[in-house]
Design an enzyme around this catalytic site. Structure first.
Site, PDB file in Angstrom:
ATOM      1  N   SER B  47       0.861  -1.178   0.000  1.00 42.21           N
ATOM      2  CA  SER B  47       0.000   0.000   0.000  1.00 42.21           C
ATOM      3  C   SER B  47       0.897   1.227   0.000  1.00 42.21           C
ATOM      4  O   SER B  47       1.868   1.299   0.756  1.00 42.21           O
ATOM      5  CB  SER B  47      -0.917  -0.008   1.227  1.00 42.21           C
ATOM      6  OG  SER B  47      -1.859   1.043   1.121  1.00 42.21           O
ATOM      7  N   GLU B  48       0.590   2.185  -0.872  1.00 38.54           N
ATOM      8  CA  GLU B  48       1.507   3.304  -1.135  1.00 38.54           C
ATOM      9  C   GLU B  48       1.818   4.138   0.108  1.00 38.54           C
ATOM     10  O   GLU B  48       2.835   4.821   0.168  1.00 38.54           O
ATOM     11  CB  GLU B  48       0.934   4.207  -2.223  1.00 38.54           C
ATOM     12  CG  GLU B  48      -0.282   5.007  -1.754  1.00 38.54           C
ATOM     13  CD  GLU B  48      -1.076   5.616  -2.898  1.00 38.54           C
ATOM     14  OE1 GLU B  48      -0.986   5.111  -4.014  1.00 38.54           O
ATOM     15  OE2 GLU B  48      -1.792   6.602  -2.650  1.00 38.54           O
ATOM     16  N   ASN B  49       0.920   4.080   1.088  1.00 38.52           N
ATOM     17  CA  ASN B  49       1.142   4.876   2.291  1.00 38.52           C
ATOM     18  C   ASN B  49       2.073   4.191   3.292  1.00 38.52           C
ATOM     19  O   ASN B  49       2.137   4.603   4.453  1.00 38.52           O
ATOM     20  CB  ASN B  49      -0.194   5.243   2.945  1.00 38.52           C
ATOM     21  CG  ASN B  49      -1.047   4.039   3.255  1.00 38.52           C
ATOM     22  OD1 ASN B  49      -1.202   3.153   2.430  1.00 38.52           O
ATOM     23  ND2 ASN B  49      -1.593   3.973   4.454  1.00 38.52           N
ATOM     24  N   SER B  89       8.483   3.812  -0.034  1.00 40.08           N
ATOM     25  CA  SER B  89       7.301   3.247  -0.674  1.00 40.08           C
ATOM     26  C   SER B  89       7.314   3.515  -2.180  1.00 40.08           C
ATOM     27  O   SER B  89       7.024   2.632  -2.988  1.00 40.08           O
ATOM     28  CB  SER B  89       6.034   3.841  -0.051  1.00 40.08           C
ATOM     29  OG  SER B  89       4.910   3.156  -0.539  1.00 40.08           O
TER      30      SER B  89
END
Lengths: 236, 214
Positions: B47-49, B89
């Site tokens: 997940s990009e976060n 990320s």
């Protein structure tokens, strides 16, 4: 003795001037330093340029700063959300300038500032609206866009624990932009749940070394360096 | 013919994700894919976060506001999962470390151009997030979308009319009608839903297709 701990939110943001560029950590609500933002609203600085992934959710935190009309420009990747009504209204009324940046380019530009680079060539956005008018270059057969660093006067971030030297550890996905913004600002202020005695943070696991942090403000239960006992529950 | 439902489409995409793949599921329709990943495969969801090894939604009452996904919904971390900052990320995303990303789309062109972030409308507020980074960075970009718009227009086009997210980046398109590879040979149909003929599929698609069902 070096002690970066500031016990007043007001003092921690006292010297933010009108027209300053302020990075604010967080991805949505996770990692958003709400108490520091409230202190900035109370402090009154205006014409701010804000750097954040989003443009405020609901009515609190960054949304409240926008609503108080303190922000001239926002640099972000994802302003439009189901609960971004404050931003939407100001943007549609032409009262807020938006610089939309792909999220990875936002991160890369913040990192470029923190690491002293003059610019970066990134493949992200090549051939799109967000690269219009920008310098490009083909390197080893691949196309890149030249993107410049984003420096800030202040970074307001949220971490989990700190010591008096400003070493930080974060909590879960609330880490997000905190570590990279800390390096990119002239003055980084971290609000933390807890200040622990020097030596208590595992040196192998410190995420943000204190060199990137100028001020630490405990928000939740603060442990006295002497007795090490928690005195308050966490503010959440 | 029997169009795939959203759930059937998610299950079809999930079947192509292999043991050990590092995968990012874009916001919207692609998040459904997580519900259909084969249980006997170890697959790493990114997940990009700042999350690798993302697990399902927590039980009611166990939500943690510090543990969310890219859609800002509460999630969990699998045993062995980890957290990292945005620089790392996007190094994973842009640097070619993800095996697959699954994205929704407004349009995909015959040369694999993707449009999925902005309608270009004068009063639309644009938001791009991590879509452009995923489009250029993942080893394979899968698009998952309905074959046609609500008004019946083909979302597969000769040339995108919406603003682009990435150029020539799409490897495969999964729709409610077909699975189509995108490559040097143009668009090659690999699968069609039951009862659909190639001629009918071509009639519903605004770009030339080649038929090559394995």
């Amino acid at each position: 003795m070096i002690d970066k701990v500031v016990h007043s939110l007001a003092m921690a943001v006292d010297d933010v001037r009108d027209g300053a560029t302020v990075m604010i950590g967080g991805f949505g609500g996770a990692g958003m330093p709400s108490e520091l933002i409230d202190a900035l609203i109370a402090q009154g600085a205006r014409d701010l340029t804000i750097v954040n992934n989003n443009a405020g959710n609901g009515e609190a935190g960054l949304a409240a700063l926008l609503k108080a009309r303190r922000v001239k420009k926002i640099i972000c990747s994802f302003p439009r959300q189901t609960d971004s009504q404050v931003f939407d209204g100001l943007y549609r009324a032409g009262e807020l300038e938006l610089e939309l940046v792909p999220q990875g380019n936002l991160a890369a530009r913040i990192q470029a500032a923190g690491s002293g680079l003059g610019a970066v060539y990134t493949p992200t956005g090549f051939g799109t609206l967000l690269a219009e008018g920008k310098e490009t270059r083909r390197i080893d057969g691949r196309d890149y866009v030249l993107e410049f660093p984003i420096h800030a006067d202040f970074a307001l971030i949220k971490a989990h624990r700190a010591d008096r030297w400003g070493n930080l550890v974060y909590r879960k996905t609330a880490r997000n932009f905190g570590p990279i913004m800390a390096a990119a600002a002239r003055c980084t202020v971290a609000q933390v749940d807890e200040v622990v005695p020097l030596g208590e943070l595992d040196p192998e696991a410190i995420v943000t070394p204190g060199i990137f942090v100028q001020r630490v403000v405990p928000i939740g239960g603060q442990r006295s360096p002497r007795n090490g006992a928690a005195t308050q529950g966490h503010a959440r | 013919m029997k169009r795939r439902t959203r759930e059937q489409l998610a299950a079809r995409v999930a079947a192509d994700i292999n043991e050990g793949n590092y995968v990012n599921l874009g916001i919207g329709l692609p998040t459904l894919v997580a519900n259909y990943l084969p249980k006997d495969r170890e697959i790493f969801l990114h997940s990009e976060n700042g999350l690798l090894g993302m697990g399902p939604a927590p039980a009611p009452g166990d939500e943690d506001p510090d543990l969310i996904n890219a859609s800002k919904q509460p999630v969990t971390l699998l045993t062995g999962g980890c957290y990292f900052h945005h620089g790392d990320s996007f190094t994973m995303m842009r640097g070619g470390h993800l095996d697959i990303c699954v994205l929704g789309a407004f349009q995909v062109s015959v040369t694999g151009d993707l449009a999925n972030w902005h309608t270009g409308g004068a009063d639309a507020i644009p938001a791009v997030g991590g879509a452009m980074d995923l489009a250029v960075g993942a080893k394979r970009v899968f698009v998952m979308m309905e074959h046609q718009t609500k008004t019946g227009e083909s979302k597969i086009v000769e040339r995108c009319t919406y603003p682009l997210t990435g150029i020539g980046c799409v490897a495969r398109v999964y729709t409610d009608l077909a699975v189509i590879d995108v490559g040097r040979d143009g668009m090659v149909v690999r699968e069609m839903v039951e009862g659909l003929t190639f001629e009918e599929l071509q009639r519903l698609t605004a770009a030339p297709l080649t038929h090559c069902v394995n």
